[in-house]
Design a protein around this motif. Sequence first.
Motif, PDB file in Angstrom:
ATOM      1  N   TYR A  68      25.190  24.801  30.323  1.00 41.49           N
ATOM      2  CA  TYR A  68      25.165  23.881  31.456  1.00 41.49           C
ATOM      3  C   TYR A  68      24.547  22.565  31.045  1.00 41.49           C
ATOM      4  CZ  TYR A  68      20.165  24.794  32.425  1.00 41.49           C
ATOM      5  OH  TYR A  68      18.802  24.896  32.350  1.00 41.49           O
ATOM      6  N   ARG A  69      24.876  21.544  31.820  1.00 40.15           N
ATOM      7  CA  ARG A  69      24.350  20.200  31.606  1.00 40.15           C
ATOM      8  C   ARG A  69      23.989  19.634  32.967  1.00 40.15           C
ATOM      9  NH1 ARG A  69      26.860  16.485  27.777  1.00 40.15           N
ATOM     10  NH2 ARG A  69      27.896  18.301  26.974  1.00 40.15           N
ATOM     11  N   THR A  85      22.909  20.143  26.386  1.00 36.53           N
ATOM     12  CA  THR A  85      23.246  21.393  27.067  1.00 36.53           C
ATOM     13  C   THR A  85      22.214  22.474  26.773  1.00 36.53           C
ATOM     14  OG1 THR A  85      24.606  22.224  25.246  1.00 36.53           O
ATOM     15  CG2 THR A  85      25.737  20.932  26.953  1.00 36.53           C
ATOM     16  N   ALA A  86      22.197  23.471  27.648  1.00 41.17           N
ATOM     17  CA  ALA A  86      21.363  24.654  27.457  1.00 41.17           C
ATOM     18  C   ALA A  86      22.203  25.882  27.796  1.00 41.17           C
ATOM     19  CB  ALA A  86      20.121  24.594  28.327  1.00 41.17           C
ATOM     20  N   ALA A  87      21.818  27.021  27.262  1.00 46.73           N
ATOM     21  CA  ALA A  87      22.599  28.248  27.433  1.00 46.73           C
ATOM     22  C   ALA A  87      22.335  28.919  28.770  1.00 46.73           C
ATOM     23  CB  ALA A  87      22.275  29.226  26.308  1.00 46.73           C
ATOM     24  N   LEU A  88      23.378  29.555  29.289  1.00 42.52           N
ATOM     25  CA  LEU A  88      23.272  30.458  30.428  1.00 42.52           C
ATOM     26  C   LEU A  88      23.442  31.882  29.908  1.00 42.52           C
ATOM     27  CD1 LEU A  88      25.541  28.493  32.910  1.00 42.52           C
ATOM     28  CD2 LEU A  88      23.136  28.999  33.292  1.00 42.52           C
ATOM     29  N   THR A  89      22.857  32.847  30.581  1.00 41.53           N
ATOM     30  CA  THR A  89      22.913  34.250  30.182  1.00 41.53           C
ATOM     31  C   THR A  89      23.702  35.045  31.212  1.00 41.53           C
ATOM     32  OG1 THR A  89      20.767  34.075  29.101  1.00 41.53           O
ATOM     33  CG2 THR A  89      21.521  36.295  29.660  1.00 41.53           C
ATOM     34  N   HIS A  90      24.658  35.866  30.741  1.00 38.60           N
ATOM     35  CA  HIS A  90      25.411  36.726  31.661  1.00 38.60           C
ATOM     36  C   HIS A  90      24.497  37.820  32.195  1.00 38.60           C
ATOM     37  CE1 HIS A  90      27.950  40.276  32.636  1.00 38.60           C
ATOM     38  NE2 HIS A  90      28.486  39.347  33.407  1.00 38.60           N
ATOM     39  N   ARG A  91      24.615  38.103  33.485  1.00 34.20           N
ATOM     40  CA  ARG A  91      23.786  39.117  34.137  1.00 34.20           C
ATOM     41  C   ARG A  91      24.648  40.286  34.605  1.00 34.20           C
ATOM     42  NH1 ARG A  91      18.912  37.813  32.275  1.00 34.20           N
ATOM     43  NH2 ARG A  91      18.553  35.597  32.582  1.00 34.20           N
ATOM     44  N   THR A  92      24.111  41.487  34.442  1.00 35.65           N
ATOM     45  CA  THR A  92      24.774  42.694  34.920  1.00 35.65           C
ATOM     46  C   THR A  92      24.010  43.236  36.119  1.00 35.65           C
ATOM     47  OG1 THR A  92      23.508  44.053  33.397  1.00 35.65           O
ATOM     48  CG2 THR A  92      25.683  43.316  32.651  1.00 35.65           C
ATOM     49  N   THR A 111      25.230  48.556  34.301  1.00 39.07           N
ATOM     50  CA  THR A 111      26.534  49.215  34.178  1.00 39.07           C
ATOM     51  C   THR A 111      27.675  48.423  34.794  1.00 39.07           C
ATOM     52  OG1 THR A 111      26.238  50.455  36.240  1.00 39.07           O
ATOM     53  CG2 THR A 111      25.454  51.494  34.188  1.00 39.07           C
ATOM     54  N   ARG A 112      27.385  47.347  35.517  1.00 41.16           N
ATOM     55  CA  ARG A 112      28.447  46.577  36.171  1.00 41.16           C
ATOM     56  C   ARG A 112      28.394  45.124  35.740  1.00 41.16           C
ATOM     57  NH1 ARG A 112      32.164  47.205  39.882  1.00 41.16           N
ATOM     58  NH2 ARG A 112      32.729  45.510  41.264  1.00 41.16           N
ATOM     59  N   ASN A 113      29.472  44.656  35.130  1.00 43.87           N
ATOM     60  CA  ASN A 113      29.595  43.246  34.802  1.00 43.87           C
ATOM     61  C   ASN A 113      29.824  42.459  36.081  1.00 43.87           C
ATOM     62  OD1 ASN A 113      29.267  43.280  31.988  1.00 43.87           O
ATOM     63  ND2 ASN A 113      31.344  44.031  31.722  1.00 43.87           N
ATOM     64  N   THR A 114      29.174  41.310  36.180  1.00 42.55           N
ATOM     65  CA  THR A 114      29.192  40.574  37.444  1.00 42.55           C
ATOM     66  C   THR A 114      29.944  39.243  37.397  1.00 42.55           C
ATOM     67  OG1 THR A 114      27.152  39.417  36.914  1.00 42.55           O
ATOM     68  CG2 THR A 114      26.953  41.534  38.089  1.00 42.55           C
ATOM     69  N   GLY A 115      30.010  38.616  36.247  1.00 47.12           N
ATOM     70  CA  GLY A 115      30.525  37.256  36.187  1.00 47.12           C
ATOM     71  C   GLY A 115      29.462  36.230  36.555  1.00 47.12           C
ATOM     72  N   VAL A 116      28.245  36.691  36.824  1.00 52.44           N
ATOM     73  CA  VAL A 116      27.135  35.801  37.177  1.00 52.44           C
ATOM     74  C   VAL A 116      26.358  35.445  35.913  1.00 52.44           C
ATOM     75  CG1 VAL A 116      24.975  35.584  38.476  1.00 52.44           C
ATOM     76  CG2 VAL A 116      26.950  36.755  39.496  1.00 52.44           C
ATOM     77  N   TRP A 117      26.124  34.155  35.733  1.00 55.88           N
ATOM     78  CA  TRP A 117      25.381  33.619  34.595  1.00 55.88           C
ATOM     79  C   TRP A 117      24.190  32.833  35.135  1.00 55.88           C
ATOM     80  CZ3 TRP A 117      27.294  34.022  29.442  1.00 55.88           C
ATOM     81  CH2 TRP A 117      28.542  34.654  29.340  1.00 55.88           C
ATOM     82  N   THR A 118      23.014  32.968  34.504  1.00 55.32           N
ATOM     83  CA  THR A 118      21.834  32.273  34.998  1.00 55.32           C
ATOM     84  C   THR A 118      21.010  31.654  33.874  1.00 55.32           C
ATOM     85  OG1 THR A 118      20.352  34.187  34.909  1.00 55.32           O
ATOM     86  CG2 THR A 118      21.623  33.885  36.951  1.00 55.32           C
ATOM     87  N   ALA A 119      20.196  30.694  34.273  1.00 48.70           N
ATOM     88  CA  ALA A 119      19.185  30.092  33.389  1.00 48.70           C
ATOM     89  C   ALA A 119      18.061  29.583  34.265  1.00 48.70           C
ATOM     90  CB  ALA A 119      19.767  28.953  32.574  1.00 48.70           C
ATOM     91  N   ARG A 120      16.867  29.616  33.748  1.00 48.24           N
ATOM     92  CA  ARG A 120      15.713  29.082  34.465  1.00 48.24           C
ATOM     93  C   ARG A 120      15.204  27.861  33.704  1.00 48.24           C
ATOM     94  NH1 ARG A 120      13.210  30.741  38.442  1.00 48.24           N
ATOM     95  NH2 ARG A 120      13.884  32.901  38.280  1.00 48.24           N
TER      96      ARG A 120
END
Length: 109
Positions: free
Chosen positions: A38-39, A69-76, A81-90
């Motif tokens: 993200y930017r 830019t900085a990285a986002l992390t995929h969250r389950t 056990t469930r892939n979400t399509g949600v990515w986060t960064a703090r």
Amino acid sequence: MAESEGIDIIRESDTSILVAAYLADSLGAKITSGTTTYRLWHVVPTSGALETYDFSDNTFKTGAVTTATAALTHRTAENGTRNTGVWTARLATLTGFTVGDKYYVEVSH
């Protein structure tokens, strides 16, 4: 490039901002792997110009930046056990942000 289905920026406290994005591909399938970044941009209130956030020194700049830019992390979910399509960064350093100003985020995969 993936299509973004929704991006939220949440000020969690006086010490951090949470960036959360739901990503899906052009067919609607959740994006759960790969590199996602993200930017951030700040709209200068007096001129409407955009400043880019430099993650290397946590400031907004009108000129060249070192780290745009900085990285986002995929969250389950469900115990991993469930892939979400949600990515986060703090973002924990808020010294470059002004309460009441307008900011934009771009997410790329």
